[in-house]
Design a protein around this motif. Structure first.
Motif, short mmCIF file in Angstrom:
data_model
loop_
_atom_site.label_atom_id
_atom_site.label_comp_id
_atom_site.label_asym_id
_atom_site.label_seq_id
_atom_site.Cartn_x
_atom_site.Cartn_y
_atom_site.Cartn_z
N ILE A 74 0.88 -0.92 0.01
CA ILE A 74 -0.18 0.49 -0.36
C ILE A 74 1.27 1.04 -0.03
O ILE A 74 0.79 1.84 -0.89
CB ILE A 74 -0.97 0.43 0.92
N TYR A 75 1.97 1.35 0.64
CA TYR A 75 2.93 2.74 0.82
C TYR A 75 3.46 2.77 0.04
O TYR A 75 3.88 3.48 -1.23
CB TYR A 75 3.99 1.98 1.74
N SER A 76 3.92 1.23 -1.04
CA SER A 76 4.39 1.63 -2.66
C SER A 76 3.61 2.00 -3.56
O SER A 76 3.90 2.87 -4.27
CB SER A 76 4.70 0.12 -2.81
N ALA A 77 2.20 1.40 -3.34
CA ALA A 77 1.15 2.27 -4.32
C ALA A 77 0.95 3.78 -4.07
O ALA A 77 0.85 4.28 -5.43
CB ALA A 77 -0.09 1.06 -4.22
N GLN A 78 1.20 3.62 -3.15
CA GLN A 78 0.47 5.07 -2.72
C GLN A 78 1.59 6.31 -3.66
O GLN A 78 1.33 7.05 -4.20
CB GLN A 78 0.36 5.37 -0.95
N LEU A 79 3.08 5.95 -3.31
CA LEU A 79 4.20 6.44 -4.00
C LEU A 79 4.14 6.97 -4.81
O LEU A 79 4.20 7.69 -5.80
CB LEU A 79 5.55 6.27 -3.11
N VAL A 80 3.56 5.52 -5.65
CA VAL A 80 3.64 5.90 -7.31
C VAL A 80 2.49 6.79 -8.11
O VAL A 80 2.70 7.56 -8.89
CB VAL A 80 3.18 3.57 -8.19
#
Length: 146
Positions: A74-80
C-alpha cells in the motif's frame, strides 16, 4: 468500522488544521494561486493517506497474516500514484507548485506524526488474555495441574 472512522478523524483533523494554516500562509505569500496550491496539497495528502489507512485496516481485520506485506504494498502504491499525480500536474498554471509541494510535505509530516502519537498512546494488547483457556483441553475453567 465506527472505530476506524473515529481513528481516521483523529488523524485527519490535525492534518486539515495544518492544511488551513498552509492555505493561509500560501495565500499571503503567493496570492490566490498559492492558497489554491496549499489547499490542493493538503487534500491530496488526506485522500491518499485515508485510502491507505482504510485499506490497511481492512487487511488487518480480514487477512492479518498479510498485514505487513500489504502495508509495504500500500505504501509503494501510494508513492507511485502520488508520482503519477505530480507528473500529471507539473505544467499546470492553476496553482503555485512550490506552495503545493511545501503544503504536501507539511501535511504528510502532520499525518504521520499524529498517527504515531495516537498509536503510542493507544492501549493495544500484545498478549492475548484468553489464549491460555482456549488452548487448554476442555476450554475455560478448571484447575491447572502444574
Amino acid at each position: 468500522m465506527q472505530s476506524d472512522m473515529r481513528e481516521l478523524l483523529r488523524i485527519a483533523t490535525p492534518t486539515a488544521a495544518v492544511g488551513a494554516i498552509a492555505t493561509l500562509v500560501g495565500g499571503l505569500v503567493a496570492g490566490g494561486e498559492g492558497a489554491i496550491g496549499a489547499a490542493v496539497g493538503c487534500v491530496v495528502v488526506i485522500v491518499f493517506m485515508t485510502l491507505g489507512l482504510l485499506a490497511l485496516n481492512w487487511v488487518g481485520k480480514n487477512m492479518p497474516h498479510l498485514f505487513q506485506g500489504m502495508g509495504l504494498m500500500i505504501y509503494s502504491a501510494q508513492l507511485v500514484l502520488l508520482l503519477i499525480f505530480i507528473l500529471s500536474i507539473r505544467n499546470t498554471s492553476l496553482f503555485d507548485l512550490q506552495v503545493f509541494a511545501l503544503s504536501l510535505v507539511a501535511a504528510v509530516i502532520a499525518w504521520i506524526t499524529t498517527q504515531a502519537v495516537l498509536h503510542a498512546r493507544s492501549q493495544t494488547l500484545y498478549v492475548d488474555p484468553d489464549a491460555d483457556t482456549r488452548n487448554r483441553p476442555g476450554g475455560a475453567g478448571g484447575d491447572r495441574d502444574e
